[in-house]
Design an enzyme around this catalytic site. Sequence first.
Site, short mmCIF file in Angstrom:
data_model
loop_
_atom_site.label_atom_id
_atom_site.label_comp_id
_atom_site.label_asym_id
_atom_site.label_seq_id
_atom_site.Cartn_x
_atom_site.Cartn_y
_atom_site.Cartn_z
N HIS A 51 -6.09 -0.75 0.85
CA HIS A 51 -6.25 0.76 0.12
C HIS A 51 -5.94 1.79 1.18
CE1 HIS A 51 -10.15 2.06 1.86
NE2 HIS A 51 -10.40 0.69 1.91
N GLU A 59 -10.08 3.32 -3.64
CA GLU A 59 -10.73 2.09 -3.54
C GLU A 59 -12.15 2.18 -3.03
OE1 GLU A 59 -12.82 -1.16 -0.68
OE2 GLU A 59 -12.40 1.35 -0.40
N GLU A 60 -12.52 3.69 -2.31
CA GLU A 60 -13.82 3.95 -1.78
C GLU A 60 -14.63 4.43 -3.28
OE1 GLU A 60 -14.73 3.25 0.90
OE2 GLU A 60 -13.20 3.34 2.53
N HIS A 111 -17.40 4.93 7.48
CA HIS A 111 -17.53 5.85 6.66
C HIS A 111 -18.09 7.45 7.24
CE1 HIS A 111 -17.49 3.52 2.58
NE2 HIS A 111 -16.49 3.39 3.32
#
Length: 512
Positions: free
Chosen positions: A123, A169-170, A297
């Site tokens: 991703h 994707e996240e 993140h």
Amino acid sequence: MKGLTSAPAILIDMLQFPVAGLLIAGLLSAPAPVTAAAAPDISLTNVKAHLSQLQSIATANGGNRAHGRPGYLASVTYVKNLLDAAGFTTTQQSFTYNGATGYNLIADWPGGNTSNTLMIGGHLDSVTAGPGINDNGSGSAGILEVALQVARTGFKPDRHLRFAWWGAEELGLRGSTAYVNSLTSAQRSAITGYLNFDMIGSPNPGYFLYDGDNSDGTGAGPGPAGSAQIEATLAAYFSSIGVPTRGTDFDGRSDYGPFISAGIPAGGIFTGAEGTKTSAQVALWGGTASRFDPCYHASCDTISNINDTALDRNSDAIAYTVWALAGAGSPGGGTTVWSDDLETATSWTRGTADTATSGLFERGNPAATSSSGVATQLDAAAGGSYALVTGATAGSSAGANDVDGGVTSLLSPSITLPSSGTLTLSLSWYLAHLNNATSADYLRVRVVSGSTTTTVLTQSAAASNRAAAWATASANLSSYAGQTVRLQVEAADAGTASLVEAAVDSLKITQS
């Protein structure tokens, strides 16, 4: 990227032989055919340059490259421009999620069998909190540089190659799911393997491989048939550089999820996210007993949040696996002038100078054999049911039917080669052994022309564990144009007594 690293895992300690290009050709006197090119070394400098570009894009666009934000589309444009210039056919697939347009970038390398497509993906988006340089600029940059090396080397694999950079994707694998859902059943069936690379440069790295065969016995179970081969091929690379690996579960937290749900075999690498490295893992890989990626993140997932050694090793592992699994049989295709899939007996004869006392080469249906967790003989041919294999039956122990006492060989029927064109021999093979082997042990393929015998492909053993896994090899036989030749397949336990197994399958000579 999300991945499970805290579940119990079994150390994979096996070394697969190098891919076809690492075989040594022309060891004897002329003629001296050559083998296909080896997987290239992937430049860490080039991969880091891509990461720097992704960092600059994030910095210029609010500090992130997230779905629906300008930094994401700028990232897609950066990757697409490089691939277009390199000769890929690119498609920018759009989808909508949370009221915003997202994009997948799909890049097809021309050529190869499109009904046998190998996909490589990761991703490209970040979370909104930061630039996402490890998660997942690292995987995106690694596969980008591998794709560019495919173009630079003029790689002509047997399988069709398709690279992908996924959006959103996240937010729950939105881009990869949209892609798989957009495919017809025939298009899905044409994708015969998917490699996923998500977080390959964590600053306190582990070396985790998706557990394709469920040898760990935890979590979701094995991947679809073929996933074990992907895991074994990745493990082979790391064993070849002396880096142990552990399994990580197919827990559905990255873009392989939609593929395995569709029955497509998958695998990949993961260096760790929010989990904490255990003391045992510190002993295994170094680092500290802290999070694999303390900036997971977060806004600090910048260009400084990368372990260069892990990024370098993993980028090379991607190339190794692509080259090994894509195959490089007959560049550019061609007309088949001779082939033997060994499914029927075709009069291979035993060598008159053989000295081995057991584990003789034979045409057989191989039975699975292993020792201390190392697969020394596979339970399947490369294609169909039969192969040329050293001692096809398993026996009472791993060493019961391995090669012992010297050389064993088989000679093919006579093959009359055409007098013109480029002649290419391709085949599938493996050499497996334990750490009691020596460099005197080997697998060879030779060409017998009259009174001259020339080695065209060879692989020597070493004092280390090498697990059996099928790979492909090729050699240029144009020097034999117009001649009648025989192929000789040969294996040897020529040093001290050691456990050695070998197999060859799917032999073919083409003219182009």
